[in-house]
Design a protein around this motif. Structure first.
Motif, mmCIF file in Angstrom:
data_model
loop_
_atom_site.group_PDB
_atom_site.id
_atom_site.type_symbol
_atom_site.label_atom_id
_atom_site.label_comp_id
_atom_site.label_asym_id
_atom_site.label_seq_id
_atom_site.Cartn_x
_atom_site.Cartn_y
_atom_site.Cartn_z
ATOM 1 N N UNK A 187 0.827 -1.211 0.000
ATOM 2 C CA UNK A 187 0.000 0.000 0.000
ATOM 3 C C UNK A 187 0.858 1.257 0.000
ATOM 4 N N UNK A 188 0.462 2.217 -0.835
ATOM 5 C CA UNK A 188 1.195 3.484 -0.922
ATOM 6 C C UNK A 188 0.400 4.616 -0.276
ATOM 7 N N UNK A 189 1.057 5.382 0.589
ATOM 8 C CA UNK A 189 0.568 6.697 0.993
ATOM 9 C C UNK A 189 1.381 7.728 0.233
ATOM 10 N N UNK A 190 0.750 8.840 -0.141
ATOM 11 C CA UNK A 190 1.450 9.851 -0.955
ATOM 12 C C UNK A 190 1.847 11.027 -0.075
ATOM 13 N N UNK A 191 3.137 11.206 0.112
ATOM 14 C CA UNK A 191 3.665 12.226 1.025
ATOM 15 C C UNK A 191 3.127 13.635 0.706
ATOM 16 N N UNK A 192 3.065 13.979 -0.581
ATOM 17 C CA UNK A 192 2.631 15.339 -0.929
ATOM 18 C C UNK A 192 1.134 15.542 -0.726
ATOM 19 N N UNK A 193 0.411 14.474 -0.389
ATOM 20 C CA UNK A 193 -1.016 14.622 -0.065
ATOM 21 C C UNK A 193 -1.217 14.888 1.427
ATOM 22 N N UNK A 194 -0.131 14.834 2.200
ATOM 23 C CA UNK A 194 -0.202 15.197 3.609
ATOM 24 C C UNK A 194 -0.420 14.013 4.545
ATOM 25 N N UNK A 195 -0.166 14.249 5.856
ATOM 26 C CA UNK A 195 -0.233 13.167 6.845
ATOM 27 C C UNK A 195 -1.600 12.489 6.932
ATOM 28 N N UNK A 196 -2.673 13.252 6.739
ATOM 29 C CA UNK A 196 -4.006 12.623 6.854
ATOM 30 C C UNK A 196 -4.216 11.578 5.774
ATOM 31 N N UNK A 197 -3.810 11.906 4.552
ATOM 32 C CA UNK A 197 -3.957 10.929 3.457
ATOM 33 C C UNK A 197 -3.117 9.684 3.750
#
Ligand SMILES: Nc1ncnc2[nH]cnc12
Ligand SMILES: [Zn+2]
Length: 320
Positions: A125-135
């Protein structure tokens, strides 16, 4: 030669011809991002924008399933026995599907490829850093609550220049507590400090890229001592101008310093590469012997986010 891959963003593996076909089918204007069979970008920020535009041409479960199946079949044809695919279920929402629908589709693609070729694969699973901590936290929460057995890891990609690792620490705590393998993009766009922050706060099993650790000898020793595995993507680093060419790439220095390194393609058509080409470049342009390349592949299997019987079965392919 047997191959394995730990670091490929599945939408980043979209062949330009497929992107063009889906864009025409769904009436999407890709002229800013794709021309003459090539993706259009010129630096890291424009690469991220181009990547997002291409990821948006997938609109049905069948589209996502076909992408995963085709990529894995291509890998298997090059003697790849194992692959981890970085997945972004929010892409399912963008397509008008659900996150579960997206995960179901990638799972179906993996199973179809395994049935046809025997290739083993897992999802990270990927979280996107530039979308911020909540994402990123949302991605971690979904990862630990959804029910897809082939999802075995968590990673943060995106723009490494956004915020500090600590801002995203909770997401990794959630993922680790949920039993997922942990990896994080660091030391690609940013320097050694970013790798050190990742080690201190996230305690990852692996690091995506991590190559800029080479800028601090103490940090290289720490990586070697702690046995953290680097998912190295030389062609990607060169395409994104992290290094000018293979001769300047630090893979050899890291390997010789005892750091556990592996070979990966990242987003192959964006960077005019493939896993097979990365293996070729390791041999022909970076001077690795066949035994040394086998060592890197073995390292990948040893660091794979799989159950132990699967790991043993994959390692048995090296017998002899
Ligand atoms: N090389 C890369 N670095 C960070 N985020 C990414 N997303 C897709 N490819 C990436
Ligand atoms: Zn990546």
């Amino acid at each position: 030669m047997i191959k394995a891959e730990l670091h490929c963003h599945i939408e980043g593996a979209t062949p330009p011809a497929l992107a063009a076909r889906l864009a025409a089918k769904y009436g999407i204007d890709l002229s800013r991002y794709l021309a003459d069979g090539r993706y259009l970008w010129h630096d890291f920020s424009s690469f991220i924008a181009c990547y997002a535009a291409i990821a948006n041409v997938f609109r049905s479960e069948e589209d996502f399933a076909a992408l995963a199946e085709a990529y894995l079949i291509e890998l298997a044809a090059e003697n790849t026995i194992y692959a981890e695919l970085f997945v972004s279920p929010e892409q399912g929402l963008a397509a008008g599907l659900s996150k579960d629908g997206y995960m179901r589709a990638i799972t179906a693609g993996i199973e179809a490829a395994r049935d046809k070729t025997g290739i083993e694969a897992r999802m990270v699973m990927i979280g996107e850093r530039h979308m911020g901590p909540e994402q990123v936290e949302g991605a971690a929460r979904y990862a630990v609550s959804c029910d897809f057995p082939l999802l075995t890891g968590f990673n943060m990609a995106g723009d490494e220049r956004m915020g500090r690792v600590d801002d995203f620490g909770r997401a990794f705590d959630i993922a680790r507590d949920g039993g997922l393998g942990i990896t994080i993009h660091a030391g690609e766009v940013c320097g050694a400090f970013s790798v050190r922050d990742a080690l201190d706060r996230v305690r990852p099993d692996r690091i995506g890229h991590g190559v800029r650790a080479v800028e601090e000898p103490d940090l290289v020793r720490r990586l070697a001592d702690e046995g953290v595995v680097l998912e190295v993507c030389p062609g990607s680093n060169i395409a994104l101008s992290v290094y000018p060419d293979f001769a300047a790439h630090p893979l050899r220095r890291l390997f010789d310093a005892g750091v556990k390194v592996t070979l990966n393609s990242d987003d192959p058509p964006f960077f005019h590469t493939s896993l097979a080409r990365e293996y070729e470049a390791a041999r022909d342009e970076m001077g690795f012997s066949t035994d040394e390349i086998d060592m890197m592949t073995r390292t990948a299997i040893e660091a794979a986010f799989v159950d132990e019987p699967t790991r043993e079965r994959l390692l048995s392919r090296f017998a002899g």
